[in-house]
Design an enzyme around this catalytic site. Structure first.
Site, short mmCIF file in Angstrom:
data_model
loop_
_atom_site.label_atom_id
_atom_site.label_comp_id
_atom_site.label_asym_id
_atom_site.label_seq_id
_atom_site.Cartn_x
_atom_site.Cartn_y
_atom_site.Cartn_z
N ASP A 33 0.82 -1.21 0.00
CA ASP A 33 0.00 0.00 0.00
C ASP A 33 0.86 1.26 0.00
O ASP A 33 0.33 2.37 -0.13
CB ASP A 33 -0.96 0.01 1.19
CG ASP A 33 -0.24 -0.06 2.52
OD1 ASP A 33 0.47 -1.06 2.76
OD2 ASP A 33 -0.38 0.87 3.34
N ASN A 34 2.19 1.10 0.13
CA ASN A 34 3.09 2.24 0.07
C ASN A 34 3.91 2.26 -1.22
O ASN A 34 4.94 2.92 -1.30
CB ASN A 34 4.06 2.23 1.26
CG ASN A 34 3.35 2.49 2.57
OD1 ASN A 34 2.29 3.11 2.60
ND2 ASN A 34 3.93 2.03 3.66
#
Length: 521
Positions: free
Chosen positions: A269-270
């Site tokens: 998610d990063n």
């Protein structure tokens, strides 16, 4: 202050029909509308002149109360509806399910100079994705993000930008080390700027929900707006998209390794779909060259996100993206071929980058043996990575091995404790290196100039950021301003700032914020 509003993402992708703020699971949704929490007493600490100009705002406008009110979340820009993005992801190698913008809120998208930018506040309050958190951010983490975003840009590393840093006037409760000792800290908000904040996790969310129509919409949106060179209307478009993302990701990682940057939280998610460095949490720069170092206290035991493992983690993350995109392609072979080629392409890119750092032209074997020996040598005795490579540019063709060793000796911690055996190993390496330098057939000045364009003199060392934080928490922002200016020209000598071209001081080895950091923000 006039901005050309162009909300492509929220106009073309599905919105959450529920507009309440409460934490919840969402489906068939790319984002949820949510308003920033109104700060009690916003105060502008600093804005980036370069980023202000990038989005078409004048410095006079940036110094106005309107700018402070808008980019602290106090007032909305007319005609806009802020939102938080919905995505999922793998965290520390484990599927975490729905995540989303828990403390980030997109104010709007704008168009300036034929380019679209997303303006996003970090630390602007709770969203439907905040889980058990308050959605706020504190001054220390906001300073780190503001300084690092701009430092990375000027290092020529693909990154999001930081427009502004504000105090909110509110206190935020945080447990810095997650050890039960929570304290109130100053609240702050950063405005981040990027063409898009779409992540691997956006694709993972729709795939995990078996929502093929919206997965396709997201892929088509990404191609149309960010990879317009991809043409056609069949499955090959999605293969080409995956390949473009893999290439952009690989190039970003090569830059991280070049400057000694460690992200610290390479969860899916990063990971940006554009190959940008996003989400500056517990990041850090290598002080001494140590491939096993991670800045993240949460990662202290397994060191999954350590410096030397970043290329492989990027590949692992790409595997997860491939799994998410597979339903659009329904064929594994083309995705597997791209993943298989990642390693070969990375090794070629890495060797080319290291040749640049060493000031060498690539030979038939890319000087792999010399590079491999150097990596081993840097581990023999604690050696500052930044200073070593910068001073290596001072070595001349006609230097003896002893002279060359002396020129890089400033990079050693406790130089007086280097053993005779270690020095002999280094002298042997310089024997090989100087032979290569002489084969280059370019002048020492030309080689040094080339090396100084890829080997920064100044990086945002962890202790430097912490010093700025310590001063700022007392209301003194002068060091923050100084570092922001310094890091605009990291490859220049800036002789008046030589004090920052120095090894980590002993006091910073174990100090919280100067050695390791938590995800607390």
């Amino acid at each position: 202050m006039k901005l050309e509003i162009n909300n492509k993402y929220s106009n073309q992708l599905p919105a959450d029909p529920d507009e309440t703020v409460g934490t919840r699971q969402v489906t068939n949704t790319a984002f949820s509308y949510v308003r920033p929490t109104v700060p009690s007493n916003p105060q502008l600490i600093h804005f980036s002149k370069e980023t202000v100009a990038l989005i078409g705002i004048s410095e006079t406008e940036a110094a106005s109360p309107e700018f402070t009110n808008v980019f602290s979340g106090k007032e909305l820009i007319e005609g806009t509806r802020p939102y938080a993005m919905s995505y999922a992801g793998h965290q520390f190698g484990n599927w975490a399910g729905q995540l989303g913008d828990g403390r980030a809120i997109v104010l709007t998208e704008i168009t300036t100079n034929n380019t679209n930018y997303t303006l996003q506040l970090k630390g602007a309050g709770p969203t439907p994705y905040s889980r058990r958190a308050d959605g706020m951010a504190v001054l220390r983490s906001s300073i780190r993000e503001h300084l690092c975003s701009e430092a990375m840009f000027h290092l020529n590393v693909p990154t999001t930008r930081s427009l502004s840093l504000m105090l909110t006037g509110d206190q935020v409760l945080r447990d810095v080390m997650y050890d039960g000792h929570a304290e109130y800290e100053k609240g702050a908000v950063v405005c981040r700027v990027a063409p898009s904040f779409i992540r691997f996790g956006n694709f993972e969310l729709f795939a995990s929900q078996n929502d093929l129509p919206n997965l396709k919409k997201l892929a088509d949106f990404t191609i149309e707006n960010y990879y317009p060179q991809i043409k056609g209307d069949d499955k090959s478009r999605y293969v080409a998209l995956f390949e473009a993302v893999a290439n952009a990701t690989r190039q970003m990682i090569v830059h991280w390794q070049r400057v000694g940057f460690v992200h610290g939280v390479m969860n899916t998610d990063n990971m940006s779909i554009l190959g940008l460095t996003i989400d500056y949490g517990p990041y850090g720069w290598l002080e001494d060259y140590n491939p096993d170092w991670t800045p993240n206290t949460t990662d202290r035991e397994n060191r999954r996100y350590r410096f030397g493992n970043q290329p492989q983690i990027a590949l692992w993350n790409l595997y997860q993206l491939a799994n998410a995109m597979y339903p659009l392609i329904d064929e594994a072979a083309p995705l597997e071929a791209i993943l298989q080629s990642y390693q070969d392409k990375y090794e070629a890119d890495y060797n080319a980058m290291m040749n640049d750092k060493l000031g060498l032209t690539s030979s038939k074997n890319n000087n792999e043996d010399l590079i491999g020996l150097l990596s081993q040598n840097l581990l023999l005795h604690e050696t500052d990575m930044t200073i070593f490579f910068r001073n290596l540019g001072k070595v001349a063709q006609n230097d003896s091995e002893e002279m060359a060793f002396d020129k890089i000796s400033e990079s050693f911690y406790n130089l007086e404790k280097i053993s005779t055996e270690t020095k002999e190993i280094w002298l042997y390496w310089f024997t090989q290196y100087l032979l290569k330098v002489r084969e280059n057939k370019i002048s020492d000045i030309e080689r040094a100039n080339k090396m100084n364009k890829v080997n920064p003199k100044y990086v945002l060392r962890n202790y430097m950021a912490q010093l700025a934080i310590d001063s700022a928490e007392k209301g003194d922002y002068s060091l923050l301003y100084e570092l922001h200016e310094l890091l605009k020209n990291p490859y220049d000598d800036q002789l008046s700032s030589e004090k920052w071209f120095a090894k980590r001081p002993d006091w910073a080895r174990q100090k919280i914020g100067s050695s390791m950091l938590s995800c607390s923000s």
